[in-house]
Design a protein around this motif. Structure first.
Motif, PDB file in Angstrom:
ATOM      1  N   PRO A 180      54.595 -11.402  15.344  1.00  0.00           N
ATOM      2  CA  PRO A 180      53.898 -12.740  16.332  1.00  0.00           C
ATOM      3  C   PRO A 180      52.428 -12.858  16.422  1.00  0.00           C
ATOM      4  N   GLU A 181      51.587 -11.836  16.416  1.00  0.00           N
ATOM      5  CA  GLU A 181      50.189 -11.795  16.368  1.00  0.00           C
ATOM      6  C   GLU A 181      49.801 -12.802  15.439  1.00  0.00           C
ATOM      7  N   LEU A 182      50.314 -12.246  14.071  1.00  0.00           N
ATOM      8  CA  LEU A 182      49.603 -12.860  12.813  1.00  0.00           C
ATOM      9  C   LEU A 182      50.322 -14.393  12.554  1.00  0.00           C
ATOM     10  N   ASP A 183      51.352 -14.440  12.841  1.00  0.00           N
ATOM     11  CA  ASP A 183      52.126 -15.745  12.740  1.00  0.00           C
ATOM     12  C   ASP A 183      51.606 -16.624  13.656  1.00  0.00           C
ATOM     13  N   ARG A 184      51.169 -16.231  15.031  1.00  0.00           N
ATOM     14  CA  ARG A 184      50.617 -17.162  15.941  1.00  0.00           C
ATOM     15  C   ARG A 184      49.169 -17.514  15.348  1.00  0.00           C
ATOM     16  N   ARG A 185      48.422 -16.636  15.000  1.00  0.00           N
ATOM     17  CA  ARG A 185      47.121 -16.969  14.623  1.00  0.00           C
ATOM     18  C   ARG A 185      46.994 -17.929  13.448  1.00  0.00           C
ATOM     19  N   MET A 186      48.230 -17.854  12.376  1.00  0.00           N
ATOM     20  CA  MET A 186      48.244 -18.664  11.297  1.00  0.00           C
ATOM     21  C   MET A 186      48.601 -20.029  11.847  1.00  0.00           C
ATOM     22  N   LEU A 187      49.363 -20.329  13.052  1.00  0.00           N
ATOM     23  CA  LEU A 187      49.503 -21.732  13.233  1.00  0.00           C
ATOM     24  C   LEU A 187      48.324 -22.220  13.987  1.00  0.00           C
ATOM     25  N   ALA A 211      59.435 -21.106  19.100  1.00  0.00           N
ATOM     26  CA  ALA A 211      59.302 -21.277  20.531  1.00  0.00           C
ATOM     27  C   ALA A 211      58.921 -20.194  21.276  1.00  0.00           C
ATOM     28  N   ALA A 212      58.949 -18.814  20.814  1.00  0.00           N
ATOM     29  CA  ALA A 212      58.522 -17.498  21.458  1.00  0.00           C
ATOM     30  C   ALA A 212      57.077 -17.639  21.183  1.00  0.00           C
ATOM     31  N   LEU A 213      56.431 -18.058  19.927  1.00  0.00           N
ATOM     32  CA  LEU A 213      55.000 -18.087  19.699  1.00  0.00           C
ATOM     33  C   LEU A 213      54.256 -18.778  20.603  1.00  0.00           C
ATOM     34  N   GLY A 214      54.776 -19.751  21.157  1.00  0.00           N
ATOM     35  CA  GLY A 214      54.055 -20.712  22.118  1.00  0.00           C
ATOM     36  C   GLY A 214      53.003 -21.455  21.865  1.00  0.00           C
ATOM     37  N   VAL A 215      52.930 -21.739  20.572  1.00  0.00           N
ATOM     38  CA  VAL A 215      51.585 -22.616  20.097  1.00  0.00           C
ATOM     39  C   VAL A 215      52.007 -24.090  20.277  1.00  0.00           C
ATOM     40  N   ALA A 216      51.109 -24.742  21.088  1.00  0.00           N
ATOM     41  CA  ALA A 216      51.317 -26.083  21.531  1.00  0.00           C
ATOM     42  C   ALA A 216      50.883 -26.950  20.261  1.00  0.00           C
ATOM     43  N   VAL A 277      49.153 -17.532  -3.451  1.00  0.00           N
ATOM     44  CA  VAL A 277      49.728 -16.570  -2.510  1.00  0.00           C
ATOM     45  C   VAL A 277      48.475 -16.063  -1.747  1.00  0.00           C
ATOM     46  N   LEU A 278      48.394 -16.006  -0.246  1.00  0.00           N
ATOM     47  CA  LEU A 278      47.578 -15.064   0.546  1.00  0.00           C
ATOM     48  C   LEU A 278      48.453 -14.024   1.330  1.00  0.00           C
ATOM     49  N   GLU A 279      48.109 -12.901   1.325  1.00  0.00           N
ATOM     50  CA  GLU A 279      48.995 -11.875   2.122  1.00  0.00           C
ATOM     51  C   GLU A 279      48.546 -12.200   3.526  1.00  0.00           C
ATOM     52  N   ARG A 280      49.691 -11.975   4.481  1.00  0.00           N
ATOM     53  CA  ARG A 280      49.557 -12.316   5.927  1.00  0.00           C
ATOM     54  C   ARG A 280      48.666 -11.182   6.330  1.00  0.00           C
ATOM     55  N   SER A 281      48.406 -10.075   6.059  1.00  0.00           N
ATOM     56  CA  SER A 281      47.451  -9.071   6.212  1.00  0.00           C
ATOM     57  C   SER A 281      45.972  -9.598   6.127  1.00  0.00           C
ATOM     58  N   ALA A 282      45.856 -10.797   5.420  1.00  0.00           N
ATOM     59  CA  ALA A 282      44.188 -11.233   5.050  1.00  0.00           C
ATOM     60  C   ALA A 282      44.068 -12.515   5.531  1.00  0.00           C
ATOM     61  N   LEU A 283      44.729 -13.058   6.635  1.00  0.00           N
ATOM     62  CA  LEU A 283      44.658 -14.238   7.546  1.00  0.00           C
ATOM     63  C   LEU A 283      43.215 -14.530   7.776  1.00  0.00           C
ATOM     64  N   ASP A 284      42.189 -13.363   7.930  1.00  0.00           N
ATOM     65  CA  ASP A 284      40.725 -13.887   8.279  1.00  0.00           C
ATOM     66  C   ASP A 284      40.083 -14.819   6.990  1.00  0.00           C
ATOM     67  N   GLN A 285      41.035 -14.702   5.572  1.00  0.00           N
ATOM     68  CA  GLN A 285      40.482 -15.540   4.739  1.00  0.00           C
ATOM     69  C   GLN A 285      41.267 -17.125   4.876  1.00  0.00           C
ATOM     70  N   LEU A 286      42.485 -17.171   5.736  1.00  0.00           N
ATOM     71  CA  LEU A 286      42.911 -18.419   5.599  1.00  0.00           C
ATOM     72  C   LEU A 286      42.187 -19.706   5.819  1.00  0.00           C
ATOM     73  N   GLU A 287      41.254 -19.894   6.656  1.00  0.00           N
ATOM     74  CA  GLU A 287      40.523 -21.103   6.838  1.00  0.00           C
ATOM     75  C   GLU A 287      39.796 -21.396   5.379  1.00  0.00           C
ATOM     76  N   SER A 288      39.134 -20.549   5.255  1.00  0.00           N
ATOM     77  CA  SER A 288      38.370 -20.522   3.656  1.00  0.00           C
ATOM     78  C   SER A 288      39.043 -21.054   2.791  1.00  0.00           C
ATOM     79  N   ARG A 289      40.239 -20.456   2.480  1.00  0.00           N
ATOM     80  CA  ARG A 289      41.122 -20.697   1.522  1.00  0.00           C
ATOM     81  C   ARG A 289      41.761 -22.298   1.715  1.00  0.00           C
ATOM     82  N   ILE A 290      41.882 -22.689   2.911  1.00  0.00           N
ATOM     83  CA  ILE A 290      42.503 -24.115   3.247  1.00  0.00           C
ATOM     84  C   ILE A 290      41.226 -25.009   2.712  1.00  0.00           C
ATOM     85  N   ARG A 291      39.943 -24.818   3.232  1.00  0.00           N
ATOM     86  CA  ARG A 291      39.138 -25.739   3.185  1.00  0.00           C
ATOM     87  C   ARG A 291      38.353 -25.751   1.658  1.00  0.00           C
ATOM     88  N   THR A 292      38.472 -24.850   1.036  1.00  0.00           N
ATOM     89  CA  THR A 292      37.858 -24.457  -0.527  1.00  0.00           C
ATOM     90  C   THR A 292      38.954 -25.345  -1.322  1.00  0.00           C
TER      91      THR A 292
END
Length: 318
Positions: A180-187, A211-216, A277-292
């Motif tokens: 939940p913590e990492l999947d919510r962060r991804m969204l 629904a349980a993640l509660g991301v609007a 592929v980006l490992e879920r444990s490396a989500l701190d890199q997600l925004e950079s991977r998306i924008r690059t």
């Protein structure tokens, strides 16, 4: 060969990713056997009728899923056992994979697979990890082809995939691998990067998990493949999510994709084929991977695919 039985992982299954796999399986099999009759067999419940279909078939094929393991007596992702190996035999693998990273293979697994898998035909497996496991068990007739869903992701196809980000993203969650913590962060990151965030419900438990993640502000795509394909028809859409085959479907449709890896399947296919592929444990890199900007360059072992398909050329019907 006039009649071919195919274990179909989309029958009685709760994961729509198997529909994506089986569409590719049947497409490639139809290329190899344009005039054959196909029996579609359930893989999780081999019945008396299934046995009758097998006995009428010239070839028995199992197409792409995680049904092999080091403990076949415990992990039941294929309804075979020593008793059923009397008629489930000479099976040819087509892009199958090993379930997770596992310990040494049991004696039961070695005996069972020696009984049910063909010793004559060449087997196609999903990744080098699965190839190594089968070779340890004594199968020299095996090649790493990747999943059949990858086989048309040629350099020509990949060159047409946009390098820069779009304004809409389709995502997925994985009900059986929750964080939940990492999947919510991804969204949340996706909401920051894109104008619209859509989530496709690939698995039966994904709606409740979302629904349980509660991301609007997240829009839901209903749980059928045509709805997902409809979302991918938008040329401005990207895919970023935890479902492996949803990501591959996006690549098939020519869309920029990033798979958030949650298991060994994505990790091994990244190593073998440069799947994005980006490992879920490396989500701190997600925004950079998306924008690059990123160029998609899938490395399909086409020689192995051709070798696997070509082995049947001498047995085509006149």
């Amino acid at each position: 060969m006039n009649t071919i039985s195919i274990f179909d992982t989309s029958i009685s299954d709760y994961n729509l990713g198997n529909e994506i796999i089986m569409e590719s399986v049947y497409g490639h099999m139809r290329e190899v056997f344009p005039e054959a009759f196909f029996f579609k067999l359930p893989y999780m419940e081999i019945t008396r009728h299934t046995r009758s279909c097998i006995q009428q078939s010239d070839l028995l094929v199992f197409g792409g899923t995680n049904s092999l393991s080091s403990r076949m007596e415990q992990y039941k992702q294929w309804d075979v056992n020593l008793r059923k190996s009397a008629y489930v035999k000479n099976v040819v693998l087509m892009g199958l994979g090993w379930w997770q990273y596992q310990e040494k293979e049991s004696l039961y697994t070695k005996v069972l697979l020696k009984r049910v898998l063909s010793g004559k035909w060449l087997h196609s497996v999903r990744d080098s990890y699965t190839e190594a496991k089968l070779r340890i068990l004594g199968f020299d007739n095996v090649v790493n082809t990747g999943c059949p869903t990858l086989w048309h992701l040629t350099p020509e196809h990949c060159r047409e995939i946009r390098t820069g980000m779009g304004d809409t993203v389709v995502s997925t969650l994985t009900d059986y691998s929750q964080n939940p913590e990492l999947d919510r962060r991804m969204l949340e990151v996706l909401s920051q990067c894109y104008r619209r965030v859509l989530v496709w419900l690939q698995g039966v438990g994904d709606r409740d998990y979302l629904a349980a993640l509660g991301v609007a502000g997240v829009e839901v795509i209903p749980p059928y493949l045509q709805a997902f394909d409809g979302a991918l028809a938008d040329p401005a859409v990207d895919y970023v999510g935890t479902r492996l085959h949803a990501g591959i479907r996006s690549l098939q449709k020519g869309r920029r994709s990033l798979i958030v890896g949650v298991d060994n399947r994505a990790a091994e296919m990244r190593k073998d084929f440069d799947l994005p592929v980006l490992e879920r444990s490396a989500l701190d890199q997600l925004e950079s991977r998306i924008r690059t900007p990123h160029r998609t360059q899938i490395r399909i072992p086409l020689e192995n695919v051709t070798r696997w398909k070509g082995q049947f050329s001498s047995v085509q019907p006149a």
